[in-house]
Motif scaffolding. Structure first.
Motif, PDB file in Angstrom:
ATOM      1  N   ARG A 416      -9.263  -5.014  21.234  1.00 41.14           N
ATOM      2  CA  ARG A 416      -8.489  -4.370  20.159  1.00 41.14           C
ATOM      3  C   ARG A 416      -7.801  -3.087  20.638  1.00 41.14           C
ATOM      4  O   ARG A 416      -6.734  -2.735  20.163  1.00 41.14           O
ATOM      5  N   LYS A 417      -8.425  -2.410  21.585  1.00 48.86           N
ATOM      6  CA  LYS A 417      -7.826  -1.178  22.092  1.00 48.86           C
ATOM      7  C   LYS A 417      -6.629  -1.463  22.993  1.00 48.86           C
ATOM      8  O   LYS A 417      -5.647  -0.712  22.996  1.00 48.86           O
ATOM      9  N   ASN A 418      -6.683  -2.562  23.731  1.00 49.05           N
ATOM     10  CA  ASN A 418      -5.691  -2.806  24.774  1.00 49.05           C
ATOM     11  C   ASN A 418      -4.644  -3.873  24.433  1.00 49.05           C
ATOM     12  O   ASN A 418      -3.667  -4.026  25.160  1.00 49.05           O
ATOM     13  N   ILE A 421      -0.436  -6.222  18.240  1.00 50.27           N
ATOM     14  CA  ILE A 421       0.604  -7.144  17.789  1.00 50.27           C
ATOM     15  C   ILE A 421       1.406  -6.516  16.658  1.00 50.27           C
ATOM     16  O   ILE A 421       0.855  -5.820  15.808  1.00 50.27           O
ATOM     17  N   VAL A 422       2.719  -6.755  16.695  1.00 53.06           N
ATOM     18  CA  VAL A 422       3.602  -6.398  15.588  1.00 53.06           C
ATOM     19  C   VAL A 422       4.055  -7.719  14.976  1.00 53.06           C
ATOM     20  O   VAL A 422       4.749  -8.499  15.623  1.00 53.06           O
ATOM     21  N   LEU A 486       9.202  -1.017  11.714  1.00 59.31           N
ATOM     22  CA  LEU A 486       9.116   0.246  12.472  1.00 59.31           C
ATOM     23  C   LEU A 486       7.762   0.930  12.250  1.00 59.31           C
ATOM     24  O   LEU A 486       7.224   1.558  13.168  1.00 59.31           O
ATOM     25  N   ILE A 487       7.210   0.794  11.038  1.00 57.65           N
ATOM     26  CA  ILE A 487       5.864   1.327  10.772  1.00 57.65           C
ATOM     27  C   ILE A 487       4.841   0.574  11.626  1.00 57.65           C
ATOM     28  O   ILE A 487       3.926   1.168  12.199  1.00 57.65           O
ATOM     29  N   GLY A 488       5.026  -0.755  11.715  1.00 53.24           N
ATOM     30  CA  GLY A 488       4.144  -1.567  12.568  1.00 53.24           C
ATOM     31  C   GLY A 488       4.211  -1.131  14.025  1.00 53.24           C
ATOM     32  O   GLY A 488       3.190  -1.093  14.723  1.00 53.24           O
ATOM     33  N   ILE A 489       5.410  -0.781  14.486  1.00 52.27           N
ATOM     34  CA  ILE A 489       5.583  -0.321  15.873  1.00 52.27           C
ATOM     35  C   ILE A 489       4.943   1.055  16.062  1.00 52.27           C
ATOM     36  O   ILE A 489       4.301   1.328  17.080  1.00 52.27           O
ATOM     37  N   ILE A 499      -1.135  -4.363  26.456  1.00 49.30           N
ATOM     38  CA  ILE A 499      -0.350  -5.561  26.123  1.00 49.30           C
ATOM     39  C   ILE A 499       0.121  -5.455  24.683  1.00 49.30           C
ATOM     40  O   ILE A 499      -0.668  -5.161  23.774  1.00 49.30           O
ATOM     41  N   LEU A 500       1.405  -5.705  24.472  1.00 51.57           N
ATOM     42  CA  LEU A 500       1.993  -5.645  23.138  1.00 51.57           C
ATOM     43  C   LEU A 500       2.703  -6.960  22.844  1.00 51.57           C
ATOM     44  O   LEU A 500       3.522  -7.425  23.628  1.00 51.57           O
ATOM     45  N   ILE A 501       2.356  -7.560  21.692  1.00 50.26           N
ATOM     46  CA  ILE A 501       2.954  -8.832  21.285  1.00 50.26           C
ATOM     47  C   ILE A 501       3.855  -8.595  20.083  1.00 50.26           C
ATOM     48  O   ILE A 501       3.426  -7.985  19.092  1.00 50.26           O
ATOM     49  N   PHE A 502       5.078  -9.085  20.160  1.00 56.79           N
ATOM     50  CA  PHE A 502       6.007  -9.063  19.038  1.00 56.79           C
ATOM     51  C   PHE A 502       6.155 -10.489  18.529  1.00 56.79           C
ATOM     52  O   PHE A 502       6.781 -11.322  19.178  1.00 56.79           O
TER      53      PHE A 502
END
Length: 583
Positions: A416-418, A421-422, A486-489, A499-502
């Motif tokens: 969860r730390k690393n 997801i948006v 944008l709030i999600g970002i 790692i970031l998932i869109f």
């Protein structure tokens, strides 16, 4: 085996186990019940002495009678006080236990595998937390206290009756096995019906939730009548089941017990005729009849609680089955991730409870700090891949590595730390803007404010009445889809994930918001691995690697120019969207 595990007696035993932490307060309550019961049954004895006094001396002795009246009044006051305090303590215990039970349900709900939320309506869980726990509260607050009081009352009265006149008491005690049989029969017939009532209530909550959330669609397609008919059907089903329980209650409970009491009384009158009247004093007869009336009250009260007891047992069964359901398990590796590298090796995946294979022999290497796009037709497996990266599901076959570590060895905290997801529809809480971004994490206010500005939300902060302390909500129409994204970002900017998932994050926003997000993505990519799931191919042309999925398989890999030159599926999809845009 499951029916035995959740039998009525085992459920009651498990409910009683919650008293372990409250045993001293429970003991005090039981002592108060005992004292209240003793003071209650002492009244007939005083009345018996009063009658004896009159019959013996044929005159009213004022001093002695005043003492008797004073004792009687004192006993009534004490009985009221004891009843008041034991009711307060039982309510306190029951409230604390239900609070503990609700916290347990929420803890389990928060640790459930994603398949539970995909397979079951959310309102079924809400019903367990609210309606079912209220039924269980009745068990602790009303049923149990009533049972203890009436149980004590019954046996003290019965003992007193045996002391007064054993023959009549023996006849009265015949009610015990008869009542026990009635209770067992009532439980046998009422429990299945109450289960149906609880199920109908859950269905009703789910249907109402569907109607409220989908009211726009319902009105648009003129489906109001259909949903009203559905509500009427569920209500009618619940009504018929409730009528069945009322019929069982009206047949087996109070009317039948009144009949039994009448039979017992008739037997006692017959006994009085068979034995000489001289050996039975009138005062004893008066006291005995008084006790017989009191003896009926606890029996009627205990059996009268049967309907509530069965509801509590059924609700408890639903709650305990949920609490006992398996939770999502994670690894024990708590080491921080050093990179955002992702590897899929021969991964196959089938959703639980289904036979269809969603992903087939997936082999992907995603370098650290790269921008990867997953594209394909609807149902090709893009979102499933993101769920696997997030650790929501376990692969059927193969391995997934994050930072060269098997994903199933990583702890929940590390994941969860690393990995963040948006989503296409970010959840906006009914809270201040700043709390919507921090989400109660231990993050400095200055860091959150910086994230607000980095995520291009300055314009929103300026128009809100109280700036970033303004209350916003999930259904607040003042927020556009782009602002929600944008709030999600901003939420992930304060945590700096590896790692970031869109997931279709730009699918429903305007061009201006899309440009803002693209600009943010460019800055994020310098520190994180970015995985973009997109239908609008124009948003991912600058990605380092584009992975094309079709029917759960990887059919193409490369950058935008390479895939166009291949003239495969990606070429067809991009050409179609480009031509459609220019129409």
């Amino acid at each position: 085996m499951e029916d035995q595990q959740y039998s009525s007696w085992k459920i009651i035993k498990r409910l009683l186990s919650y008293y372990k932490k409250k045993k001293y307060l429970l003991l005090l309550s039981c002592i108060l019940i005992l004292l209240a019961t003793i003071t209650e049954i002492s009244s007939p004895i005083i009345l018996s002495n009063f009658i004896n006094n009159i019959l013996k001396y044929r005159i009213l002795k004022m001093t002695k009678n005043l003492y008797l009246i004073s004792y009687f009044i004192i006993l009534q006051i004490l009985s009221s006080c004891f009843n008041y305090f034991y009711t307060i303590y039982f309510s306190k215990i029951s409230t604390e236990i239900i609070q503990e039970l609700r916290i347990n349900i929420m803890n389990v709900a928060l640790q459930q595998p994603m398949k539970v939320f995909n397979q079951k309506p959310i309102n079924s869980i809400i019903t367990k937390i609210t309606n079912d726990t209220e039924s269980v509260k009745e068990f602790y607050e009303t049923i149990l206290s009533s049972f203890l009081k009436n149980f004590i009352l019954f046996f003290i009265i019965l003992t007193s009756m045996f002391i007064l006149e054993w023959r009549m008491a023996l006849i009265s005690s015949l009610m015990i096995p008869i009542v026990s049989i009635i209770v067992i029969i009532h439980q046998y017939y009422s429990k299945p019906i109450i289960k149906k009532i609880k199920s109908s209530l859950s269905n009703l909550n789910n249907t109402i939730n569907e109607i409220i959330n989908g009211i726009t669609i319902i009105q648009q397609f003129n489906q109001e009548k259909k949903f009203i008919e559905k509500i009427n059907y569920i209500n009618n089903e619940s009504y018929l089941n409730r009528i069945k329980t009322l019929k069982i209650d009206s047949l087996l409970l109070r009317p039948l017990l009144n009949l039994i009491s009448s039979i017992v009384l008739s037997c006692i009158i017959t006994t009085l005729k068979l034995f000489p009247m001289a050996i039975i004093k009138i005062s004893i007869i008066h006291t005995f009849i008084n006790y017989l009336r009191h003896l009926n009250e606890p029996i009627i009260a205990i059996t009268g609680q049967q309907s509530l007891l069965q509801q509590a047992i059924v609700s408890s069964e639903r709650i305990f089955k949920f609490i006992d359901s398996p939770i999502k398990t994670y690894g024990n590796n708590i080491s921080s991730l050093k990179t955002g590298e992702i590897q899929f090796k021969n991964v196959n995946f089938t959703y639980p409870e289904t036979k269809k294979r969603i992903l087939k022999n997936i082999n992907i290497n995603i370098p650290d700090r790269s921008c990867i796009a997953l594209v394909g037709k609807t149902g090709s497996g893009k979102t499933t891949l993101s769920n696997l990266i997030l650790g929501h599901y376990t692969v059927t076959e193969g391995k997934i590595y994050i930072d060269k570590k098997p994903i199933n060895t990583l702890s929940n905290k590390v994941l969860r730390k690393n990995i963040s997801i948006v989503q296409q529809e970010p959840t906006i809480l009914y809270d201040s803007l700043i709390n919507n971004i921090s989400l109660n994490r231990e993050i400095k206010e200055k860091t959150v404010i910086n994230a607000l500005y980095k995520s291009q939300l300055k314009q929103l902060v300026d128009v809100l009445p109280n700036g970033y302390m303004s209350i916003i909500g999930q259904n607040n129409d003042s927020l556009s889809q782009g602002q929600k994204q944008l709030i999600g970002i901003a939420r992930i900017l304060v945590s700096h994930p590896k790692i970031l998932i869109f997931d279709e994050a730009t699918a429903s926003i305007d061009s201006e918001s899309e440009q803002k997000i693209q600009k943010i993505l460019s800055s994020i990519q310098k520190k994180s691995t970015v995985v973009i799931i997109a239908h609008r191919l124009s948003t991912i042309i600058n990605s380092d690697i584009i992975i094309v999925l079709d029917k759960g398989r990887v059919i193409e890999t490369g950058n935008h120019k390479e895939l166009l030159n291949n003239k495969g599926l990606y070429y067809k999809m991009f050409t179609y969207q480009h031509n459609y845009k220019n129409i």
